[in-house]
Design an enzyme around this catalytic site. Sequence first.
Site, PDB file in Angstrom:
ATOM      1  N   HIS A  34       2.228  21.814  78.322  1.00 16.50           N
ATOM      2  CA  HIS A  34       1.417  20.770  77.689  1.00 16.50           C
ATOM      3  C   HIS A  34      -0.075  20.984  77.911  1.00 16.50           C
ATOM      4  O   HIS A  34      -0.799  20.079  78.344  1.00 16.50           O
ATOM      5  CB  HIS A  34       1.846  19.379  78.174  1.00 16.50           C
ATOM      6  N   HIS A 142       5.900  19.545  70.337  1.00 18.69           N
ATOM      7  CA  HIS A 142       4.467  19.251  70.387  1.00 18.69           C
ATOM      8  C   HIS A 142       3.635  20.344  69.727  1.00 18.69           C
ATOM      9  O   HIS A 142       2.593  20.051  69.153  1.00 18.69           O
ATOM     10  CB  HIS A 142       4.011  19.048  71.839  1.00 18.69           C
ATOM     11  N   HIS A 256      12.015  20.882  76.828  1.00 19.24           N
ATOM     12  CA  HIS A 256      11.829  19.567  76.206  1.00 19.24           C
ATOM     13  C   HIS A 256      12.072  18.419  77.172  1.00 19.24           C
ATOM     14  O   HIS A 256      11.326  17.434  77.155  1.00 19.24           O
ATOM     15  CB  HIS A 256      12.712  19.406  74.972  1.00 19.24           C
TER      16      HIS A 256
END
Length: 674
Positions: A34, A142, A256
């Site tokens: 991320h 994402h 995930h």
Amino acid sequence: MEDSDEDIMLEEESEGEKRTPEDTFKILIATDCHLGYEQNRKRGNESDSFITFEEILTYAKTHDVDFILLGGDLFHDTKPSQNVVMQCMSLLRKYCLGPRKQKIKFLSDPEVIFQHCQHKVLNYEDPNINVSIPVFSIHGNHDDPSFGSVGSLDLLAVSGLVNYFGKWTDLTRVIIPPLIFKKGKSHVALYGLSYLNDQRLSRLFRDFKVDMLKSEEMPECFNIFVLHQNRVKHAEYAYIPENRFPNFLNFILWGHEHECRIEPEYIEEQNYYICQPGSSIATSLCQAEAEPKHVAILQIHKFDFQVQKLKLKTVRPFVFDNLFLDDEENISKNYIEKGAESIYEYVDNYIENMMIPKAAKQLTGHPQQPHQPLIRLRIFYSNEEHVFDTIRLAQKYCDEVANPTDMIIFRKVKGTGSKAMMKMDADNDAYNIAGIFGYEEDERNWNKSIIEGIKKHFESQENQDKLTVLSVTGLNEALMRFVEKNDGDAFKDVIKHQKKKTMERLQGLDVELPEDILEEIKKYRDERLEKDKEEEMDVREMLNDNNRKFGGETLKDLDDSVSDEESSDFNKSAVIGKGTRGVKRGRPTSSKVTSRGRSKAVNKSIFDLTESPPPTSKARARGRGTASNAKAAQKTQDLKGQSSMQNFLRPQQSESRSTKAKTLYNVTIFDDSD
């Protein structure tokens, strides 16, 4: 950065044979980095995600791994800022480029494996780049490029910093060729599938339309599968059961899910292991994110493996706790009877004397670790008089805590039930604000609670006229896109689209007075409400339209076209594998994979690679494709329509490339009849 002995889980060596470095793969595995999460917001100018990502790359260099394997969501946003992409590329350049000689040989045909990439070549085989540590990655939800023909991983791939694999755009059937590597006497087959909508993929599994290719010409390989999907059952059709994969697999890297379950869990009925490293940083303030974060070194020698856990020492301290105001064991009656002010004092003392000291114990001494902790206290109450304004606490701890404004969340429980019942409510909490608008996997099915709540709100008599031009269906579709794929333009585009349709409707009517115009708008709204499914499809088609701009690019995205009605034959039971500790054995070295009556081994024609955007047949006809695209496309045309499975290996690796049939293994091995 050495780990203690308790952080290492060893696999038993094969009898009569010792592991040697020349025959042993060393792979660093991680998921959900991320990068760019809360960049330049709340927690300082340097994002936590980059600090921890650099630690991961340092581990890879220190342990001299053969390659890094990432399970998706390298970036937090579909459209990361240029600064975020630059920082990522800078770190990859620093740690992954260099003159080190590669010890692993790549046996698959790169023009098949990387047919979706601009340059169809493995980066360490590119004569223009010196790669020290190769990075292999699929994309997650994402960093899914479905809103544009070019995504962030495409940029890293064209730069030569990342080997981007597992991208699939034909949503009527999924076929996965492996990346086959050889190191000494060991072979590894790496299968990857980037993120697809969970309902769509679930249906493809049930329809036996997800297949993995397996070469009959290669020696038996240690088979790894990398995916990025829901593992937890958030909704009936919105997850992938653990036992849905073929039993010739040995090891599954599951991305995930953010909860760290780094120790491989044995799925007995399928005889493979699942490893879930979890996210490297906390992106939502939920209980599972507060667990210690790890990555791992996966070592493979033939069919034996070992997993060495590596604790991440740069992760920001995070303490999550629950407080039950009706639990007399924790809070005296004096506090309860005095009301909100007394509860405020108790909570203040609890944070200062319990939670902050717990956070201090998570400090590792690493010079790059942020010191300000994340604090989340979830308070369960039954009396409204016990709720207090949290602003004062936020002001008090603004210099001590990284998230002072959302340290506390109140959760009302009905009545004064037992402590056990309230804890059950805590585990099933659907009111975590961070979980709703920064959705992560550990919160309950948000789209069921929030979207259904929006529908009920606007169906009530007093609220039904608050939406006239924008429909509830359009609002919810935009919300889904915004939350699940960070589509920041979804609301604007849906409003613009439905405003345009309403204007077109009015232009065909003979109305002039404002009250008549409003009445016609309401009639049109009511017509759309009666045709909810048609309205839903209309909005989705608009959001998926090739002409819709998103980040400067366009691409048709069909991920969301599956309904629950189409999935009625789904088997409702999910088999959860038991976690195992201590010594684990690898798969036996059998020369033939058996199906145990559940797998389908059939000969099929090769998948049509032209379903992926580059290259298209039209582009080739017009002479716009590059030489490499034309070559890959020609391979596709040669393979298309054949009655047997052709080899996906390089020509020099195949003795009878044009004649020998390949076996196509269907991934779905669970039959409803069993």
